[in-house]
Design a protein around this motif. Structure first.
Motif, short mmCIF file in Angstrom:
data_model
loop_
_atom_site.label_atom_id
_atom_site.label_comp_id
_atom_site.label_asym_id
_atom_site.label_seq_id
_atom_site.Cartn_x
_atom_site.Cartn_y
_atom_site.Cartn_z
N GLU A 137 44.50 30.39 31.83
CA GLU A 137 45.37 31.38 32.46
C GLU A 137 45.56 32.61 31.58
O GLU A 137 45.89 33.69 32.07
CB GLU A 137 46.75 30.78 32.78
CG GLU A 137 46.76 29.69 33.82
CD GLU A 137 46.26 28.35 33.28
OE1 GLU A 137 46.24 28.18 32.03
OE2 GLU A 137 45.87 27.49 34.09
N ARG A 172 41.94 30.80 39.57
CA ARG A 172 41.91 31.95 40.47
C ARG A 172 42.29 33.20 39.68
O ARG A 172 43.39 33.25 39.14
CB ARG A 172 42.92 31.75 41.60
CG ARG A 172 42.32 31.55 42.95
CD ARG A 172 43.39 31.31 43.99
NE ARG A 172 43.58 29.87 44.25
CZ ARG A 172 42.73 29.11 44.95
NH1 ARG A 172 41.64 29.64 45.46
NH2 ARG A 172 42.98 27.85 45.15
N LYS A 174 43.78 36.65 38.61
CA LYS A 174 44.95 37.36 39.11
C LYS A 174 44.79 38.83 38.78
O LYS A 174 44.03 39.21 37.90
CB LYS A 174 46.22 36.84 38.41
CG LYS A 174 46.71 35.53 38.98
CD LYS A 174 48.00 35.12 38.31
CE LYS A 174 47.73 34.27 37.11
NZ LYS A 174 48.78 33.78 36.33
N LYS A 175 45.55 39.62 39.50
CA LYS A 175 45.59 41.03 39.12
C LYS A 175 46.51 41.11 37.90
O LYS A 175 47.64 40.58 37.95
CB LYS A 175 46.16 41.85 40.28
CG LYS A 175 45.94 43.30 40.05
CD LYS A 175 46.44 44.15 41.19
CE LYS A 175 46.45 45.52 40.64
NZ LYS A 175 46.30 46.65 41.17
#
Lengths: 562, 167
Positions: A137, A172, A174-175
């Motif tokens: 992350e 996924r 992320k912006k």
């Protein structure tokens, strides 16, 4: 943004593309296979070097030639530790780099696993910042921060160590928002009170000298400096890192100062009543003896890094901020000045203490560099290695623009010059690039001949071959009673034959009369070429101030050695 | 000269290495170092006591400010700050000497935290001076083990206010 999951490796490459990266210098290995798998068809140009040290120096040369962040990639363990010298080189000279290393999987860290090295711990002192990414992350944010830190403020290298399982894990993307680093970068813009004090000091000065360094290059303040000099008519001397910020063929240019600087630059500093230091750090190779530097002068010190102010030299007027901003502010307010008597005095210093060498006898290295400078008008990119050839080049090659003299200044890394030239030519394919090296330095990264051949990179390698580790030999001659302990390279390969092995054309030069033709020929060959100059074996770099000496304490020519 | 530097840093693994590494690299001496969370769990306070002259101290402070993880660096002047250190001390004191130790401890507000057959363990908190005084008072006894936390410090707000109003 996107809803599909991506692997860490995909995120790494995408983050590089987002950061504007076009070229990566690297060398594959077990812990970076996932990244290389993505690189296989990524819209990025990867340059495969033959050693990780070649990759990091090439990324450094790329950064210095273009002003953009250089990127290199290496595997864990030995791959990563091979970057250390290059990181230190970039760190000492404030070069923006991002180095990405593979690491063993998170769960295996600390187990002395195969090809494991604590590169995070190892590189703390030689990077501006470094990361070990333990959670996928964090990956996007970390890479974004790495590029931000590398190129803002006083630039420097940033290392990102990424375990293999983070490269293969999926998340996924992320912006991610703007970089948020509380406490980082409270940049000075040049305090108005200090600007005023500077203007006043310049107005009052009779014998001012500008001492300009790498900070001018980094800040992109060369134009502002030129405007400032045009208005104030102040003579300028530059450090090794500052070469080219002002054209060295102009009358107000004094060349390099310091240990191997010109006599007139050092004398001008000594006689000055105002030193305007810009983006410099009063390094010990410039200022051997603090008290004997400019004893009659007030000192202005401009720098982006507050920690440089007062680090070695006590200064009278410090100003912290981006040099371009500061010089813009000064240029807006400064009056046109005439300094006839000081300029006349400086002219006299130049005439009385010219940069000279004996042009007779065997092939002189100074003659080669001087000829190269004449032929190219000081307009091409020069990289150097470290040692005598570096100082001869600094003295006799008149650089006219910034980012065209690339050399390891602070770290003094032998082996830097040739891979740096590879990086420079990748970054600036429009510019001819000559790597000036010595027979000692060249052998430290000689394997990169394969890289130059593979990509047909038009690097011109000029070896000033004297069969010695010349600078150390010079010190042994001068300070160690000519006891040439292990500086005689009794065996050297035939560099032309080595080049031939790499299918690179070569020229051998043994006499002065062949120099001009050889340089012309080399510059006109498409692709890499090696020129092996057999120079005078025991030629010394003169002038020289011994270590710790004052600005006027030159070793006498012809006195120490007959 | 001795100085106390209070540093607020981003709380994440590696930050102590960066701070400690700076001291090693630049050859500055650390006398004591204490780290712990602040009111904000993302922020750690590191209190470092250093020795050296004013020039070295200024360099230390500037170099610390350059570290990416450092949010704030503050030079805590002794007169304008409150400093405390905690000491755990185990000394050899059998039955016959116990009373004497307890008496000294009581006189200085130290507490007895453990008593064994041949030893007694004391805990005390204070500024440098108080700690030096207690250690001096107990000099006659043989020390088995001694642990000190290093100095933690905060600015003495009341002193600073007073100082500011005087200006």
């Amino acid at each position: 943004m996107t809803s599909t999951k991506k692997t860490g490796a995909q995120i790494i490459i995408q983050s590089l593309i987002d950061a504007g990266v076009e070229h990566i210098f690297g060398f594959p290995g077990g812990a970076v296979i996932p990244i290389y798998d993505v690189l296989y068809d990524a819209p990025l140009k990867h340059i495969l070097t033959r050693h990780e040290q070649g990759a990091v120096h090439a990324a450094d040369g790329y950064a210095r030639a273009t002003g953009r962040v250089g990127v290199c990639l290496a595997t864990s363990g030995p791959g990563a530790t091979n970057l250390v010298t290059g990181l230190s080189t970039a760190h000492m000279d404030s070069v923006p780099l991002v180095a990405i290393t593979g690491q063993v999987p998170v769960a295996m860290i600390g187990n002395d696993s195969f090809q494991e090295a604590d590169i995070y711990g190892i590189t703390i002192p030689v990077t501006k910042y470094n990361y070990l990414v333990k959670h996928i992350e964090d990956l996007q944010r970390v890479i974004k921060e790495a590029f931000y830190i590398a190129q803002t403020g006083r630039p420097g290298p940033v290392l990102v160590d990424i375990p293999k399982d983070i490269q293969t894990a999926k998340v996924r993307p992320k912006k991610i928002g703007p970089v948020h680093l509380p406490g980082y970068l409270s940049l000075g813009k040049g305090h108005p009170k200090q600007i005023k004090a500077i203007l006043q000091a310049i107005k009052n000065a009779h014998r001012p000298v500008i001492y300009a360094g790498g900070g001018i290059v980094t800040s992109g303040a060369s134009e502002e400096l030129r405007k400032f000099i045009q208005k104030t008519q102040i003579p300028v001397t530059t450090t090794l890192m500052g070469k080219g910020v002002y054209p060295e063929n102009k009358p107000l240019a004094l060349g390099m100062l310091g240990m191997h600087g010109t006599k007139y630059a050092n004398y001008a500093i000594y006689e000055s009543d105002l030193i305007i230091a810009m983006g410099v750090r009063f390094d010990d190779r410039v200022v051997g003896n603090l008290a004997q530097f400019a004893p009659m002068a007030k000192i202005i010190h401009m720098d982006i890094d507050p920690a440089e102010i007062g680090k070695r030299m006590a200064v009278d007027i410090p100003i912290v901020g981006d040099l371009k901003t500061i010089l813009c502010l000064i240029n807006q307010k400064i009056q046109i000045q005439v300094r006839k008597s000081w300029i006349k005095q400086v002219e006299k210093l130049k005439q009385e203490n010219p940069l000279i060498f004996e042009e007779t006898g065997s092939l002189k290295p100074q003659f080669i560099i001087k000829t190269l400078s004449e032929i190219t008008k000081g307009e091409i990119i020069i990289t150097t290695d470290v040692g005598q050839h570096q100082m001869w080049t600094a003295l006799y090659y008149h650089t006219t623009e910034p980012r065209r003299f690339i050399s390891s200044g602070g770290a003094g890394t032998m082996g830097y010059g040739f891979p740096a030239a590879i990086g420079a030519t990748v970054g600036r394919p429009d510019m001819p690039v000559v790597a000036i090296t010595g027979d000692g330095s060249f052998q430290m990264c000689i394997q990169e001949l394969a890289t130059a051949r593979t990509y047909n990179l038009p690097v011109k390698i000029f070896i000033l071959n004297n069969g010695y580790l010349g600078m150390v030999r010079q010190w042994q001659e001068l300070f160690y009673d000519r006891r040439y302990s292990f500086t005689n390279l009794e065996f050297n390969p035939d560099f032309c034959k080595v080049a031939e092995g790499y299918e690179i054309p070569s020229i051998r030069v043994t006499e002065a009369k062949e120099v001009r033709d050889a340089i012309d020929k080399a510059l006109n060959i498409d692709g890499p070429v090696l020129v092996d100059f057999y120079i005078d074996k025991e030629e010394n770099v003169i002038p020289m101030i011994p270590p710790g000496g004052g600005q006027t304490g030159f070793i006498g020519e012809g006195e120490t050695y007959a | 000269m001795r100085k106390i530097i209070s540093i607020l840093v981003r709380n994440h693994p590696g930050v102590l290495s960066h701070v400690a590494g700076l001291f090693t690299r630049r050859a500055y001496n650390i006398e004591s170092i204490a780290a712990g969370e602040t009111e904000n769990p993302d922020v750690t306070r590191i209190t470092i006591t250093v020795s050296g002259d004013e020039v070295i101290f200024e360099q230390v402070t500037k170099q610390l400010r350059k570290l990416i993880d450092v949010i704030r660096v503050r030079d805590l002047k002794y007169a304008e700050s409150i400093t405390r250190e905690l000491v755990l001390l185990t000394i050899y004191a059998g039955m016959e000497k116990r009373q004497e130790v307890i008496m000294i401890a009581n006189a200085f507000g130290a507490s007895v935290v453990d008593i064994a057959e041949r030893t007694i363990t004391l805990e005390f908190v204070g500024n440098q001076r108080k700690i030096d005084t207690i250690l001096h008072a107990l000099e006659a006894f043989k020390i088995k083990e001694l642990a000190r936390t290093g100095i933690v410090a905060l600015p003495l707000e009341s002193q600073i206010e007073q100082h500011e109003t005087m200006l």
